[in-house]
Design a protein around this motif. Sequence first.
Motif, PDB file in Angstrom:
ATOM      1  N   LEU A 200       9.801  -1.686   1.597  1.00 17.86           N
ATOM      2  CA  LEU A 200       9.085  -1.449   0.342  1.00 17.86           C
ATOM      3  C   LEU A 200       8.160  -0.246   0.479  1.00 17.86           C
ATOM      4  N   THR A 201       8.292   0.720  -0.445  1.00 12.40           N
ATOM      5  CA  THR A 201       7.593   1.999  -0.318  1.00 12.40           C
ATOM      6  C   THR A 201       6.904   2.383  -1.629  1.00 12.40           C
ATOM      7  N   PRO A 202       5.714   1.828  -1.859  1.00 12.27           N
ATOM      8  CA  PRO A 202       4.965   2.219  -3.061  1.00 12.27           C
ATOM      9  C   PRO A 202       4.572   3.689  -3.011  1.00 12.27           C
ATOM     10  N   ILE A 203       4.459   4.273  -4.183  1.00  8.91           N
ATOM     11  CA  ILE A 203       4.058   5.676  -4.293  1.00  8.91           C
ATOM     12  C   ILE A 203       2.765   5.761  -5.092  1.00  8.91           C
TER      13      ILE A 203
ATOM     14  N   THR B 100       0.863  -1.189   0.000  1.00 15.90           N
ATOM     15  CA  THR B 100       0.000   0.000   0.000  1.00 15.90           C
ATOM     16  C   THR B 100       0.899   1.239   0.000  1.00 15.90           C
ATOM     17  N   PRO B 101       0.405   2.334  -0.600  1.00 13.39           N
ATOM     18  CA  PRO B 101       1.283   3.496  -0.795  1.00 13.39           C
ATOM     19  C   PRO B 101       1.546   4.267   0.501  1.00 13.39           C
ATOM     20  N   TYR B 102       2.637   4.972   0.499  1.00 16.36           N
ATOM     21  CA  TYR B 102       3.033   5.843   1.607  1.00 16.36           C
ATOM     22  C   TYR B 102       2.772   7.296   1.226  1.00 16.36           C
ATOM     23  N   ASP B 103       2.516   8.102   2.247  1.00 12.75           N
ATOM     24  CA  ASP B 103       2.355   9.537   2.027  1.00 12.75           C
ATOM     25  C   ASP B 103       3.724  10.224   2.021  1.00 12.75           C
ATOM     26  N   PHE B 104       3.809  11.297   1.238  1.00  8.60           N
ATOM     27  CA  PHE B 104       5.039  12.086   1.180  1.00  8.60           C
ATOM     28  C   PHE B 104       4.736  13.524   1.555  1.00  8.60           C
ATOM     29  N   PRO B 105       5.698  14.242   2.133  1.00 10.50           N
ATOM     30  CA  PRO B 105       7.019  13.749   2.516  1.00 10.50           C
ATOM     31  C   PRO B 105       6.921  12.639   3.564  1.00 10.50           C
ATOM     32  N   LEU B 106       7.886  11.739   3.495  1.00  7.17           N
ATOM     33  CA  LEU B 106       7.885  10.531   4.307  1.00  7.17           C
ATOM     34  C   LEU B 106       8.958  10.666   5.380  1.00  7.17           C
ATOM     35  N   THR B 107       8.668  10.196   6.558  1.00  8.06           N
ATOM     36  CA  THR B 107       9.661  10.207   7.624  1.00  8.06           C
ATOM     37  C   THR B 107      10.380   8.858   7.653  1.00  8.06           C
ATOM     38  N   LEU B 108      11.668   8.899   7.336  1.00 10.70           N
ATOM     39  CA  LEU B 108      12.480   7.674   7.295  1.00 10.70           C
ATOM     40  C   LEU B 108      13.192   7.538   8.627  1.00 10.70           C
TER      41      LEU B 108
END
Lengths: 163, 163
Positions: A128-131, A62-70
């Motif tokens: 894994l980081t879908p956009i 499932t997608p991640y929101d950006f900006p993303l906190t790594l």
Amino acid sequence: MKRLVARPLTREAFAAFGEVIDDTGTNRFYINGGKAERIHDLATAEATGPNARVILSLFRGTPYDFPLTLRFVERHPFGSQAFVPLSPAPFLVVVCADTPDGPGEPQAFITAPGQGVNYPRGRWHAVLTPIGANQDFLVVDRTGDGNNLEEFHFAEPYEVQLP
Amino acid sequence: MKRLVARPLTREAFAAFGEVIDDTGTNRFYINGGKAERIHDLATAEATGPNARVILSLFRGTPYDFPLTLRFVERHPFGSQAFVPLSPAPFLVVVCADTPDGPGEPQAFITAPGQGVNYPRGRWHAVLTPIGANQDFLVVDRTGDGNNLEEFHFAEPYEVQLP
């Protein structure tokens, strides 16, 4: 937070970190009487340690929101891990060189449609980081005995931005 | 010519011949804090023999006309070979059991969208046979030294029909 801007994934920029799996590979030839072209040996899958096997799995991400906190990266000491997208949406690739003190400064890349990556054994990378969309991936990695997962949590997280 | 009609590829029908790579795998669990589902260990990639590696390649295939004349099958004595489609078009899967006299009677299957297959080491199979459209595949197979290809030509070819 430190700031990290993703750049386009290219074979050249990624060479120090892993392998790009796409149709620009240069070792290519026709097989089956010309009915298929083989873009050959884009990546090596490696499985070491007790009772190790290279396996194929599917990941539904499932997608991640950006900006993303790594906050952390991980690595697999016993095997490589490849992600090949089964849909054209992009995903984020974050890798770090290994240093005596742990992962070096993270590098962030955004894939072009159809591009996959292979992380060699022991390469620090983000999950894994879908956009932008749900995405399925074929994953080629390792199963077997032993602890094949190490995590490293950054003292200060990174804010990852898309270009 | 003998007649061979393809049937739908299912996990059950294909179990004696190889592994189906699709999203109906039952060993599945969530990872990455619930952001991805892993459909786990759908197939094993195997590479044996001198200087063997499991490699990832892309195949760009062109479609075949049907009915198709099947004249031969092949096998790879040193490694498995998996084909995972990167587009939703179907492809034909032909496999044969091994017998003391060579390949047994061929079995033909047609994939559903998204289904891939893995041929275990030494499994007789036909060449990659896209149906209806140009198709790209991720291929996980073996490189290394030694002759990893055997062919068997049927005394009488088969006419393969779609269902």
